[in-house]
Design an enzyme around this catalytic site. Structure first.
Site, short mmCIF file in Angstrom:
data_model
loop_
_atom_site.label_atom_id
_atom_site.label_comp_id
_atom_site.label_asym_id
_atom_site.label_seq_id
_atom_site.Cartn_x
_atom_site.Cartn_y
_atom_site.Cartn_z
N LYS A 13 -0.51 -6.48 -14.14
CA LYS A 13 -1.95 -6.21 -14.22
C LYS A 13 -2.30 -4.90 -13.51
CE LYS A 13 -3.07 -10.07 -12.11
NZ LYS A 13 -1.73 -10.61 -11.82
N ARG A 88 -10.16 -15.95 -10.76
CA ARG A 88 -8.92 -16.73 -10.62
C ARG A 88 -9.17 -18.22 -10.66
NH1 ARG A 88 -5.68 -12.46 -7.97
NH2 ARG A 88 -3.64 -13.35 -7.59
N ARG A 128 9.51 -5.17 -5.91
CA ARG A 128 8.34 -4.27 -5.84
C ARG A 128 8.22 -3.65 -4.45
NH1 ARG A 128 2.45 -6.42 -7.28
NH2 ARG A 128 2.99 -8.02 -5.74
N ARG A 161 5.20 -6.08 0.18
CA ARG A 161 4.03 -6.90 0.50
C ARG A 161 4.48 -8.18 1.18
NH1 ARG A 161 0.09 -7.08 -4.71
NH2 ARG A 161 0.11 -9.30 -4.15
N ARG A 172 2.78 -18.76 -5.28
CA ARG A 172 1.70 -18.08 -6.01
C ARG A 172 1.72 -18.47 -7.49
NH1 ARG A 172 3.34 -12.26 -4.49
NH2 ARG A 172 1.75 -11.57 -5.97
#
Ligand code: AP5
Length: 216
Positions: A13, A88, A128, A161, A172
């Site tokens: 996203k 969400r 990431r 992160r 998640r």
């Protein structure tokens, strides 16, 4: 142009929002980025949400809706925006309907669901890295930095992160299935819902999104 990117953590996203922002000159509104900026500045809000985010859970609907309402009133949102990571939950989607009505009755939102299999998501998110200075996104497998651990653009330090550890990613994903996936049904019954296969190279996904956004 008013766009919503829907999809599980790691489907791309943020990556696609930045490309849309550059091409169509509309701002990316990422509730995750807004919250992380508060955490970094150690504001009272940041201190309140840090533990929730680190656990991979959702921040309260009330707080998120307040943030979004204030953000959408900013002048740069007048001709459009990209919602990335919001809404969400069903209450957030209902709250957004009310906010959009208050802002302008004629806003037509295009909702794009990006889908990617879970195992690919876990691979993407564990590799990431993000520049701690300018926010540029990297991926150790797909888009590694030229210099180890330094941002190609600004030289800032690349960090992982706190919620990109495998255990938290799985949490998640679980939260996504339970709280966010029902939004697909919510938006499917309205007009302007599209599904894009996100398990392809970034450029191919973007080309399809541009095609969808160019449709009348
Ligand atoms: P948030 O920051 O919104 O995280 P997320 O939705 O979990 O999404 P991500 O940023 O992890 O993934 P992405 O889909 O943007 O993928 P990206 O482009 O980075 O939220 C974080 C937390 O904040 C939440 O858990 C919650 O606590 C809180 N929060 C935020 N909004 C909230 C809300 N509305 N309500 C309540 N709480 C909220 O890509 C991922 C990686 O894959 C990158 O390395 C990228 O380079 C790579 N990649 C991208 N595209 C491709 C591709 N096509 N092929 C291969 N690799 C790719």
């Amino acid at each position: 142009m008013y766009v919503m990117l829907l999809g599980a953590p790691g489907v791309g996203k943020g990556t696609q929002a930045k490309l849309i922002m550059d091409k169509f000159r509309i701002p990316q509104i990422s509730t995750g980025d807004i919250l992380r900026a508060e955490v970094k500045k150690m504001t009272p809000l940041g201190k309140e949400v840090k533990a929730v985010m680190d656990r991979g859970e959702l921040v309260s609907d009330e707080l998120i809706l307040k943030i979004i309402e204030n953000r959408l009133k900013e002048p740069d949102c007048q001709n459009g925006f990209i919602l990335d990571g919001f809404p969400r939950t069903i209450p957030q989607a209902e709250g957004l309907d009310v906010i959009l009505q208050k802002l302008d009755n004629h806003i037509t939102l295009k909702v794009i669901e990006i889908s990617v299999p879970d195992e690919e998501i876990i691979k993407r998110l564990t590799s990431r890295r993000v520049c701690s200075n300018c926010g540029e996104l990297y991926n150790l497998l797909l888009k590694p930095p030229l210099d180890d651990n330094k941002c190609d653009k600004c030289g800032g330090e690349l960090i992982q992160r706190d919620d990109d550890k495998e255990e938290t990613i799985r949490k998640r994903l679980e939260v996504y299935r339970r709280s966010t996936e029902p939004l697909i049904g919510y938006y499917k019954q309205k007009k302007n819902f599209y599904r894009v296969d996100g398990a392809r190279p970034v450029e191919a996904v973007f080309a399809e999104i541009v095609r969808v956004l160019s449709e009348k």
